[in-house]
Scaffold this active site. Structure first.
Site, PDB file in Angstrom:
ATOM      1  N   THR A  55      11.155   1.910  -4.130  1.00 24.06           N
ATOM      2  CA  THR A  55      10.472   0.745  -4.686  1.00 24.06           C
ATOM      3  C   THR A  55      10.436   0.839  -6.209  1.00 24.06           C
ATOM      4  O   THR A  55      10.820  -0.093  -6.915  1.00 24.06           O
ATOM      5  CB  THR A  55       9.059   0.619  -4.088  1.00 24.06           C
ATOM      6  OG1 THR A  55       9.185   0.578  -2.672  1.00 24.06           O
ATOM      7  CG2 THR A  55       8.370  -0.639  -4.561  1.00 24.06           C
ATOM      8  N   LYS A  84      -9.000  11.203 -15.680  1.00 21.55           N
ATOM      9  CA  LYS A  84     -10.252  11.007 -16.427  1.00 21.55           C
ATOM     10  C   LYS A  84     -11.210  10.024 -15.767  1.00 21.55           C
ATOM     11  O   LYS A  84     -12.290   9.761 -16.280  1.00 21.55           O
ATOM     12  CB  LYS A  84      -9.920  10.511 -17.846  1.00 21.55           C
ATOM     13  CG  LYS A  84      -9.007  11.458 -18.613  1.00 21.55           C
ATOM     14  CD  LYS A  84      -8.761  10.933 -20.024  1.00 21.55           C
ATOM     15  CE  LYS A  84      -7.742  11.798 -20.744  1.00 21.55           C
ATOM     16  NZ  LYS A  84      -7.367  11.241 -22.049  1.00 21.55           N
ATOM     17  N   ARG A 105       1.588   0.299  -7.484  1.00 22.82           N
ATOM     18  CA  ARG A 105       1.346   0.912  -6.166  1.00 22.82           C
ATOM     19  C   ARG A 105       0.159   1.841  -6.311  1.00 22.82           C
ATOM     20  O   ARG A 105       0.089   2.651  -7.248  1.00 22.82           O
ATOM     21  CB  ARG A 105       2.566   1.700  -5.701  1.00 22.82           C
ATOM     22  CG  ARG A 105       2.285   2.512  -4.453  1.00 22.82           C
ATOM     23  CD  ARG A 105       3.514   3.114  -3.856  1.00 22.82           C
ATOM     24  NE  ARG A 105       4.379   2.095  -3.267  1.00 22.82           N
ATOM     25  CZ  ARG A 105       5.473   2.376  -2.567  1.00 22.82           C
ATOM     26  NH1 ARG A 105       5.843   3.628  -2.363  1.00 22.82           N
ATOM     27  NH2 ARG A 105       6.217   1.418  -2.051  1.00 22.82           N
ATOM     28  N   HIS A 133       2.675  -4.937   1.168  1.00 26.39           N
ATOM     29  CA  HIS A 133       3.814  -4.526   0.341  1.00 26.39           C
ATOM     30  C   HIS A 133       4.775  -5.729   0.325  1.00 26.39           C
ATOM     31  O   HIS A 133       5.822  -5.723   0.953  1.00 26.39           O
ATOM     32  CB  HIS A 133       4.461  -3.292   0.986  1.00 26.39           C
ATOM     33  CG  HIS A 133       5.501  -2.606   0.167  1.00 26.39           C
ATOM     34  ND1 HIS A 133       5.952  -3.072  -1.048  1.00 26.39           N
ATOM     35  CD2 HIS A 133       6.195  -1.456   0.401  1.00 26.39           C
ATOM     36  CE1 HIS A 133       6.878  -2.237  -1.517  1.00 26.39           C
ATOM     37  NE2 HIS A 133       7.038  -1.260  -0.662  1.00 26.39           N
TER      38      HIS A 133
HETATM   39  C1  NCD Z   1       7.411   1.944   2.647  1.00 22.70           C
HETATM   40  C2  NCD Z   1       6.059   2.039   1.972  1.00 22.70           C
HETATM   41  O1  NCD Z   1       5.896   2.699   0.940  1.00 22.70           O
HETATM   42  O2  NCD Z   1       5.174   1.393   2.495  1.00 22.70           O
HETATM   43  N1  NCD Z   1       8.455   2.447   1.873  1.00 22.70           N
HETATM   44  C3  NCD Z   1       9.065   1.652   0.929  1.00 22.70           C
HETATM   45  O3  NCD Z   1       8.429   1.057   0.092  1.00 22.70           O
HETATM   46  N2  NCD Z   1      10.396   1.538   0.999  1.00 22.70           N
HETATM   47  C4  NCD Z   1       7.405   2.476   4.024  1.00 22.70           C
HETATM   48  C5  NCD Z   1       7.026   3.895   4.261  1.00 22.70           C
HETATM   49  O4  NCD Z   1       6.693   4.642   3.341  1.00 22.70           O
HETATM   50  O5  NCD Z   1       7.077   4.286   5.439  1.00 22.70           O
END
Ligand code: NCD
Length: 305
Positions: A55, A84, A105, A133
């Site tokens: 990602t 911190k 994220r 996501h």
């Molecule tokens: C996914 C996530 O981070 O939710 N991965 C991703 O973004 N390609 C799926 C996962 O981690 O299983």
């Protein structure tokens, strides 16, 4: 188009179709056949407070190949939020001074929304805990359309950890805008989230649930496989019990739905055997390239609002 991309739940069918259409135009750029300058002068803040490979790197690749620049956080341990105790809200106010768009994220559900509420630039949720996501789900939908030429009329199965995973439910909300049948195939301990099922029911979406992996595979046009999310378990014994609960292998595919499209957001652990990889329908590595395509579309749409 909305200012931020925080959840797939709030996207209309018109917005989804426009995003899919826009993404098609970026394919030559994602395939490295063309270099663009659509995002020249723009800076992406890629803020990853949780592990990521695809990602983060695909957001960064998308930005750079369209002429933009990137600043990133790839390790929460190097940040004021991690070390911190700076809040998400304060971080948003600060980072808004530096960049033109953010992909974030973070392990907490709702963190991307909290960030967006305090930011003056567009924000893309690149995963907030077990919740959403959306850019992943859009690239998944783009992959289905590209591989099968349609979305309406399909039966789509989701297998694995539907409780802690955030990609399956994000995709289910997108599919809810089309004429599809959904099948949630998950062990009793890792069912699709109740709230998602309530929302799908409210929208009149046709879905069923089963724990029986083998039987669940029959009649599918698409199978969306999810890994058991080790990182979300507090009890590792429980994880050990569940981690190999479903393993898709070549024999099973050939027996149950030989032509089905097989997707996975990756990383894969054991849930898809390697002997599936060279089947025609195994699209999970092609799916990764669509990640750059989709992120090019999203970055340019949100930056140029
Ligand atoms: C996914 C996530 O981070 O939710 N991965 C991703 O973004 N390609 C799926 C996962 O981690 O299983």
């Amino acid at each position: 188009m909305q200012k931020h991309l925080l959840t797939t739940k709030s996207l209309s069918k018109e917005e989804i179709d426009l995003i899919l259409q826009t993404a098609e135009n970026f394919e030559p750029y994602a395939r490295k056949e063309k270099r663009g300058d659509q995002l020249k002068g723009k800076v992406l803040g890629a803020l990853f407070y949780e592990p990521s490979t695809r990602t983060r790197l695909s957001f960064e690749t998308a930005m750079i190949r369209l002429g933009g620049d990137v600043v990133s956080v790839a390790d929460i341990g190097t940040t004021s939020m991690g070390v911190k105790g700076e809040t998400v809200a304060d971080t948003a106010k600060v980072i808004s001074n530096f960049v033109d768009i953010v992909a974030i994220r973070h392990p907490e559900v709702g963190s991307a929304e909290e960030f967006a509420n305090n930011a003056s630039v567009p924000v893309i949720n690149a995963g907030d805990g077990t919740n959403q996501h959306p850019s992943q789900a859009l690239l998944d939908l783009f992959t289905i359309k590209k591989e099968l030429g349609k979305i309406d009329g399909l039966t789509v199965g989701f297998s694995g950890d539907l409780k802690f995973g955030r990609t399956a439910n994000s995709l289910a909300y997108l599919l809810a805008n089309y004429d599809v049948k959904l099948k949630f195939i998950a062990p009793k301990a890792l069912p699709m989230k109740q709230k998602v099922k309530d929302d799908l029911n409210e929208k009149g979406v046709n879905f069923e649930e089963t724990e029986d992996f083998n039987a669940g595979l029959s009649g599918l046009d698409v199978l969306y496989v999810s890994r058991v999310q080790k990182d979300r378990f507090t009890d590792m014994n429980e994880y050990e019990k569940l981690k190999d609960v479903y393993v898709l292998d070549r024999k099973l595919v050939e027996e149950k739905s030989p032509d089905m499209l097989i997707l996975h957001a990756l990383p894969r652990v054991n849930e898809i055997a390697k002997d599936v990889d060279d089947l025609k329908g195994a699209a999970y590595f092609r799916q990764v390239q669509n990640g750059v395509t989709m992120r090019m579309a999203l970055l340019s749409m949100l930056c140029n609002l």
